[in-house]
Design a protein around this motif. Structure first.
Motif, PDB file in Angstrom:
ATOM      1  N   THR A   1     -36.857   9.203  27.704  1.00  0.00           N
ATOM      2  CA  THR A   1     -37.994   8.886  28.589  1.00  0.00           C
ATOM      3  C   THR A   1     -39.305   9.280  27.910  1.00  0.00           C
ATOM      4  O   THR A   1     -39.310   9.953  26.876  1.00  0.00           O
ATOM      5  CB  THR A   1     -37.874   9.677  29.894  1.00  0.00           C
ATOM      6  OG1 THR A   1     -37.886  11.083  29.566  1.00  0.00           O
ATOM      7  CG2 THR A   1     -36.584   9.347  30.634  1.00  0.00           C
ATOM      8  N   LYS A   2     -40.393   8.899  28.557  1.00  0.00           N
ATOM      9  CA  LYS A   2     -41.737   9.287  28.092  1.00  0.00           C
ATOM     10  C   LYS A   2     -41.817  10.803  27.918  1.00  0.00           C
ATOM     11  O   LYS A   2     -42.297  11.301  26.906  1.00  0.00           O
ATOM     12  CB  LYS A   2     -42.737   8.811  29.145  1.00  0.00           C
ATOM     13  CG  LYS A   2     -44.171   9.188  28.917  1.00  0.00           C
ATOM     14  CD  LYS A   2     -45.004   8.614  30.075  1.00  0.00           C
ATOM     15  CE  LYS A   2     -46.489   8.751  29.843  1.00  0.00           C
ATOM     16  NZ  LYS A   2     -46.984  10.116  29.918  1.00  0.00           N
ATOM     17  N   GLU A   3     -41.321  11.528  28.910  1.00  0.00           N
ATOM     18  CA  GLU A   3     -41.386  12.997  28.888  1.00  0.00           C
ATOM     19  C   GLU A   3     -40.529  13.561  27.756  1.00  0.00           C
ATOM     20  O   GLU A   3     -40.923  14.493  27.073  1.00  0.00           O
ATOM     21  CB  GLU A   3     -40.904  13.568  30.231  1.00  0.00           C
ATOM     22  CG  GLU A   3     -41.804  13.256  31.416  1.00  0.00           C
ATOM     23  CD  GLU A   3     -41.736  11.794  31.861  1.00  0.00           C
ATOM     24  OE1 GLU A   3     -40.688  11.125  31.653  1.00  0.00           O
ATOM     25  OE2 GLU A   3     -42.743  11.297  32.414  1.00  0.00           O
ATOM     26  N   TRP A   4     -39.345  12.980  27.574  1.00  0.00           N
ATOM     27  CA  TRP A   4     -38.438  13.440  26.520  1.00  0.00           C
ATOM     28  C   TRP A   4     -39.087  13.238  25.156  1.00  0.00           C
ATOM     29  O   TRP A   4     -39.020  14.103  24.282  1.00  0.00           O
ATOM     30  CB  TRP A   4     -37.113  12.674  26.633  1.00  0.00           C
ATOM     31  CG  TRP A   4     -35.991  13.219  25.810  1.00  0.00           C
ATOM     32  CD1 TRP A   4     -35.030  14.095  26.221  1.00  0.00           C
ATOM     33  CD2 TRP A   4     -35.693  12.921  24.427  1.00  0.00           C
ATOM     34  NE1 TRP A   4     -34.169  14.369  25.177  1.00  0.00           N
ATOM     35  CE2 TRP A   4     -34.548  13.671  24.071  1.00  0.00           C
ATOM     36  CE3 TRP A   4     -36.296  12.105  23.461  1.00  0.00           C
ATOM     37  CZ2 TRP A   4     -33.981  13.619  22.795  1.00  0.00           C
ATOM     38  CZ3 TRP A   4     -35.737  12.059  22.182  1.00  0.00           C
ATOM     39  CH2 TRP A   4     -34.591  12.804  21.872  1.00  0.00           C
TER      40      TRP A   4
ATOM     41  N   GLU B   1     -42.285  13.077  24.438  1.00  0.00           N
ATOM     42  CA  GLU B   1     -43.414  14.008  24.252  1.00  0.00           C
ATOM     43  C   GLU B   1     -42.901  15.400  23.920  1.00  0.00           C
ATOM     44  O   GLU B   1     -43.379  16.055  23.001  1.00  0.00           O
ATOM     45  CB  GLU B   1     -44.283  14.033  25.514  1.00  0.00           C
ATOM     46  CG  GLU B   1     -45.169  12.803  25.607  1.00  0.00           C
ATOM     47  CD  GLU B   1     -45.868  12.662  26.939  1.00  0.00           C
ATOM     48  OE1 GLU B   1     -45.726  13.557  27.807  1.00  0.00           O
ATOM     49  OE2 GLU B   1     -46.559  11.635  27.118  1.00  0.00           O
ATOM     50  N   LYS B   2     -41.899  15.826  24.703  1.00  0.00           N
ATOM     51  CA  LYS B   2     -41.335  17.161  24.501  1.00  0.00           C
ATOM     52  C   LYS B   2     -40.783  17.333  23.079  1.00  0.00           C
ATOM     53  O   LYS B   2     -40.906  18.394  22.467  1.00  0.00           O
ATOM     54  CB  LYS B   2     -40.208  17.364  25.529  1.00  0.00           C
ATOM     55  CG  LYS B   2     -39.583  18.748  25.505  1.00  0.00           C
ATOM     56  CD  LYS B   2     -38.545  18.882  26.621  1.00  0.00           C
ATOM     57  CE  LYS B   2     -37.468  19.854  26.213  1.00  0.00           C
ATOM     58  NZ  LYS B   2     -36.159  19.513  26.723  1.00  0.00           N
TER      59      LYS B   2
ATOM     60  N   ASN C   1     -46.383   4.004  25.062  1.00  0.00           N
ATOM     61  CA  ASN C   1     -46.594   5.377  24.619  1.00  0.00           C
ATOM     62  C   ASN C   1     -46.783   5.496  23.096  1.00  0.00           C
ATOM     63  O   ASN C   1     -46.770   6.595  22.553  1.00  0.00           O
ATOM     64  CB  ASN C   1     -45.428   6.253  25.084  1.00  0.00           C
ATOM     65  CG  ASN C   1     -45.454   6.413  26.596  1.00  0.00           C
ATOM     66  OD1 ASN C   1     -46.279   7.152  27.118  1.00  0.00           O
ATOM     67  ND2 ASN C   1     -44.595   5.693  27.298  1.00  0.00           N
TER      68      ASN C   1
END
Ligand SMILES: [Mg+2]
Length: 160
Positions: free
Chosen positions: A17-20, A22-23, A58
């Motif tokens: 995901t987007k969050e994954w 970025e992390k 992204n």
């Protein structure tokens, strides 16, 4: 058997995901095609279209790296507006390394995504980048030599 253990084990590409991203500081994904993003020799589905759009939104570049023919890769990539390379000689690092250099992809922000230990994960390790293993999509449509390799993969996975 730890040698073949990927950095990440996910169920499906959509778990990225987007969050994954970025992390984990990911800017480029080199990905296998067959059984990783779509059923063997089939086009992608709506979920794949949404996922590719998320990557584009992204600023994450997706690059297909397949051992299948360039024709198969081109037919798959064209509707999605992405680039891809066939006959990548995985698990050899040479082709993927060459394309990473051409694209300016950095080792610490690039991932290799795939469904097979002996081609995809091993290739990523040979290149020296992080690796993500996903469960195969459409396993019932796979050629017999891959069915055989799955049995060996499962033996190894039980031992890491
Ligand atoms: Mg595959």
């Amino acid at each position: 058997m730890k040698f073949f253990k990927p950095d990440f084990e996910l169920h499906h590409f959509s778990d990225i995901t987007k969050e994954w991203l970025e992390k984990n500081n990911v800017q480029t994904i080199f990905s296998d095609l067959d059984s990783t993003l779509a059923t063997h020799d089939q086009p992608g589905d709506d979920e794949l279209i949404d996922w590719i759009q998320m990557l584009k939104n992204n600023g994450v570049q997706l690059v297909i790296a397949s051992n299948n023919s360039q024709g198969r890769v081109d037919r798959f990539c064209e509707p999605h507006g992405i680039i891809g390379f066939g006959k990548c000689k995985k698990p050899s690092a040479s082709e993927v390394r060459k394309h990473m250099n051409t694209l300016g992809a950095k080792d610490d922000t690039t991932l290799f995504l795939g469904d097979q230990l002996f081609t995809d994960i091993w290739c990523g390790k040979n290149v020296g980048i992080r690796t993500v293993l996903v469960n195969p999509i459409g396993q019932e449509h796979e050629p017999i030599q891959i069915v055989f390799k799955r049995k060996i993969e499962n033996w190894i996975k039980k031992r890491w």
